[in-house]
Design an enzyme around this catalytic site. Structure first.
Site, PDB file in Angstrom:
ATOM      1  N   HIS B 299      38.869  35.121  47.977  1.00 13.89           N
ATOM      2  CA  HIS B 299      38.053  36.354  48.039  1.00 13.89           C
ATOM      3  C   HIS B 299      37.598  36.809  46.663  1.00 13.89           C
ATOM      4  O   HIS B 299      38.322  36.687  45.677  1.00 13.89           O
ATOM      5  CB  HIS B 299      38.746  37.468  48.833  1.00 13.89           C
ATOM      6  N   ASP B 311      44.511  37.725  41.890  1.00 14.08           N
ATOM      7  CA  ASP B 311      44.260  38.130  43.279  1.00 14.08           C
ATOM      8  C   ASP B 311      42.839  38.673  43.379  1.00 14.08           C
ATOM      9  O   ASP B 311      42.619  39.858  43.186  1.00 14.08           O
ATOM     10  CB  ASP B 311      45.296  39.166  43.710  1.00 14.08           C
ATOM     11  N   GLU B 345      38.320  41.696  51.011  1.00 10.64           N
ATOM     12  CA  GLU B 345      39.598  41.298  51.612  1.00 10.64           C
ATOM     13  C   GLU B 345      40.630  42.404  51.449  1.00 10.64           C
ATOM     14  O   GLU B 345      41.415  42.687  52.361  1.00 10.64           O
ATOM     15  CB  GLU B 345      40.109  39.994  50.963  1.00 10.64           C
ATOM     16  N   GLU B 346      40.652  43.004  50.257  1.00 13.67           N
ATOM     17  CA  GLU B 346      41.741  43.942  49.942  1.00 13.67           C
ATOM     18  C   GLU B 346      41.739  45.189  50.829  1.00 13.67           C
ATOM     19  O   GLU B 346      42.770  45.823  51.004  1.00 13.67           O
ATOM     20  CB  GLU B 346      41.672  44.355  48.460  1.00 13.67           C
ATOM     21  N   ASP B 373      44.993  32.315  48.351  1.00 14.56           N
ATOM     22  CA  ASP B 373      45.113  33.749  48.059  1.00 14.56           C
ATOM     23  C   ASP B 373      46.566  34.162  47.842  1.00 14.56           C
ATOM     24  O   ASP B 373      46.955  35.283  48.122  1.00 14.56           O
ATOM     25  CB  ASP B 373      44.487  34.573  49.202  1.00 14.56           C
ATOM     26  N   HIS B 443      48.286  43.492  42.515  1.00 13.40           N
ATOM     27  CA  HIS B 443      47.714  44.849  42.674  1.00 13.40           C
ATOM     28  C   HIS B 443      48.060  45.775  41.513  1.00 13.40           C
ATOM     29  O   HIS B 443      48.288  46.966  41.720  1.00 13.40           O
ATOM     30  CB  HIS B 443      48.176  45.478  44.000  1.00 13.40           C
TER      31      HIS B 443
END
Lengths: 482, 482
Positions: B299, B311, B345-346, B373, B443
């Site tokens: 992504h 990520d 995606e997130e 991912d 994150h």
């Protein structure tokens, strides 16, 4: 601990090496205890030391498994959670000092008092850095101790990124009017910290308007580190801060691509007039030679970020709680054991230097000085600077500590606050512990109770309590190195 | 990847297990390739796969040692340094998507286009938390995706600290009007993330005014982590943010001491109307069966902190660069290879779900779908969900990859964006890599290029390029699971 330690050890090590060559005693200065090959303690002294085994085992057992299990962690966490960061010159540092004086009285320690020291009062204020070109981005930073600030609008300037002082010199003509970003590799703290301490001065020599230094650490989770810096004489004082490894490398990659980098730096940092602080003193007074003293110590101040739980809450509390436990166990040795919680170490070993200077007259009465300021992770043993006879005695004393594991000796001692004593020949030791991650947390918001392990604190406390007690009680007066 | 992956895998795994029992094929679903014990590929198929060895070795050699060495790192760092974080709904995400469309054209990829997807637009704004009692202290935080904000003065309230939903329930009567702090232990991401995703809802059920959740990570350097949360139906929406492990444990210790804890929380977080974003599509069109397709994907969006280099910059770029390298090597397989860079995606696998839904009609033409991912650290092999015949073929294909090491197979696949395809029976795989530190960075502001190793990226790219090429070129059409 502060950067000065490392700066000072170079000449100290050299001095020690020369002294040893002169004494023909080099064989006693190996880095492992099994290299102390020429010990010839008298049978009486060997027996005397061996006879401490029951007392030592009781100290260890009570600290690691018994009544005092987790007490160092409890005392430390109560303290650091209550006060948080304790920077030099702040009221919170003075409040925390008063708390420890009261706490020392509460547990019946003796000669409890503060001894004044004049300390710096540098205040960070708010601070920010914003990348303006090639794109807008917040840059995390921590201003460095003693740095000047900027005006309210901050400094907006182009950036030049260098990886070394050598590169700065080569590119000196590009520096004027720019913010210098140092993206130096991390080699070791001792080697790399020069960029933090001298980066601003070196940049200012070529007309830079500010210096941003990659944080001095082997590992980062976008973690800025603070620490002390100093300005060279007759050099324009420019603001200096550390940024994260992540952003230093980002700016370096942008520069490598030929992108113009522009940045705004705002720092309210300011130095105020000195304040009066206090070194905290508490004792168990010796029963036979009260003027002869063993010192156990750590520093009570911290940087103004995190909790100062590791640097140096752990060191301060294994020292202080060693004394509290010995007192609680009704162990009163022949000589005095003195716990000292030094003030203002982080701003340049300020409290210790004044204390040591003011107590020069009694220095010959110091039997042994101990410090912990490089972490209180699982103990390995002691780093020692002492005459060979003392090394041999300590080696024998360490053999009593087997319930803690195989505790070793290494040279030299590495303590910033006891450094002036070590330099003057007083036998001394610092805690040797498994501190490979020490610089991950050092001078950051991550220096909290999470770094401190209750069991490791117990073991370190037991080590300090046992060694200080035996050394304070032995019949043998330790000779000084000069 | 987002939390939904883990939530969804429980029913999926159950489904797969039941299906397998029904098929009597359980022996083919071990967690290591050597457990695929019942393979009986035809000699022709074995020979056909073995004949790919020279091509595969060339792909690997050119990627790991040759012309394309470090090209994935170069492409990725240029991209993430240029755009930084790329949150759903933002202009910078759209700019980064346009950049990748242009870049795909520049390297002569085929059928390059964006496919629209409606995506959420949640904006963090500024946010702060301040401990007011028992002492004043800034509390680092990251608001959670979809959280509501506070008004300008923020919420000032007493704090209750709990370690689990069970404790919250037990102490339900204490919760009303308070800020709930969850100091849950980290067990695993899949197990522990429920506090982040549902903590606000559970707290609101008992009248809490906000929820602060300990960041979901096994390690912290005072590192707050963001991520998605959701509100239960008919539950008052209260602000939700993650705080650091350090502060969650600090607040817990304060609560354990019976101290009153009071906190001010300010969050500007707000959801705006949906935006139109795009999934990025680029292909090498198959020479014999152009409608039959192998997908390689990651992504392109990220959280709004850090650079989204791990990520999922790494996953997106090993996929995209695999295709670019195959194209550059003039390798055109029988079937089409399609690289997809998923959007949003997130915020809940938003781009992929729409794409997969809109392409249901062509789903039976999918030969194999791949995703990365969960980090692009050193590769171990592939996590696969597929019928036993496909597993056996893949096992043989993996044996061609020995220049990369002993590449293994494991089940099931773990990819959020390909999840709907996997659920529908499409054979698929996700990258299995040495990602034990993945959740240290996940994150956070520490998700930067420093996480990404050029050599590991090369190896992962070679793995994706080689497997996707062989699978796209084989004579054998992969059956679906249903």
């Amino acid at each position: 601990m502060s950067w000065i330690t490392f700066k000072m050890w170079v000449p100290l090590k050299l001095f020690v090496a020369i002294w040893l060559l002169a004494q023909g005693a080099c064989d006693a200065w190996g880095y492992e205890d099994n290299e102390i090959s020429s010990c010839s303690l008298s049978n009486d002294l060997i027996k005397e030391i061996e006879d401490y085994a029951p007392i030592v085992h009781n100290i260890i057992n009570m600290t690691v498994n018994g009544t005092y299990k987790r007490s160092t962690w409890q005392e430390l966490s109560t303290f650091v959670d209550k006060f948080g960061a304790r920077p030099s010159g702040s009221q919170v540092l003075e409040d925390s000092i008063q708390y420890m004086l009261n706490r020392s009285l509460n547990v019946n320690l003796e000669n409890v008092h503060g001894e004044n020291a004049t300390v710096p009062h540098w205040v960070r204020g708010s601070e920010s850095a914003t990348l303006l070109e090639p794109r807008k981005k917040d840059i995390a930073l921590l201003g460095l101790g003693y740095s000047v600030g900027t005006d309210a609008d901050g400094i907006t300037a182009d950036v030049i990124v260098v990886q070394s002082f050598a590169e700065l010199k080569t590119r000196a003509k590009e520096v004027s009017g720019k913010i210098v970003v140092y993206n130096q590799k991390f080699v070791s703290y001792g080697e790399t910290v020069k960029y933090r301490s001298k980066g601003a001065t070196e940049a200012a020599k070529h007309g830079a308007v500010a210096a941003l230094i990659r944080s001095v650490t082997p590992f980062s989770l976008y973690t800025p580190h603070t620490g002390m810096m100093s300005y060279g004489e007759n050099i324009t004082k420019i603001p200096a801060a550390c940024i994260t490894v992540e952003d230093a490398t980002l700016l370096n990659r942008m520069a490598d691509r030929g992108e113009r980098i522009r940045l705004n730096l705002k720092m309210e940092a300011q130095s105020y007039p000195d304040k009066i602080s206090r070194n905290v003193i508490a004792e168990i007074v010796g029963v036979e030679k009260p003027n002869k003293t063993v010192v156990i110590s750590g520093h009570i101040d911290s940087w103004d970020v995190g909790q100062g739980a590791m640097d140096d809450g752990g060191g301060a509390f294994i020292s202080w709680n060693s004394l509290a436990i010995l007192k609680s166990l009704n162990l009163r040795p022949k000589r005095t054991i003195r716990a000292i919680l030094w003030t203002a170490e982080e701003m340049g070993i300020v409290g210790a230097r004044q204390y040591i200077q003011e107590h020069r007259a009694e220095q010959s009465n110091l039997q042994f000085v101990m410090e912990s300021d490089m972490g209180t992770f699982e103990p390995v043993g002691l780093d020692v600077t002492a005459p060979v006879e003392v090394m041999c005695i300590l080696k024998k004393v360490m053999s009593l500590l087997t319930p803690l594991g195989d505790m070793k000796l290494r040279s030299p001692a590495e303590g910033p606050d006891i450094e002036d004593w070590i330099n003057a020949g007083v036998p001394g030791a610092s805690l040797w512990n498994k501190n490979s991650k020490y610089f991950w947390y050092h001078h950051t918001n991550a220096d909290t109770m999470l770094v401190e392990n209750p069991d490791a604190l117990d073991m370190n406390t037991a080590l300090f309590a046992a060694v200080s007690y035996v050394v304070a009680d032995l019949s043998y007066d330790f000779p000084h190195l000069k």
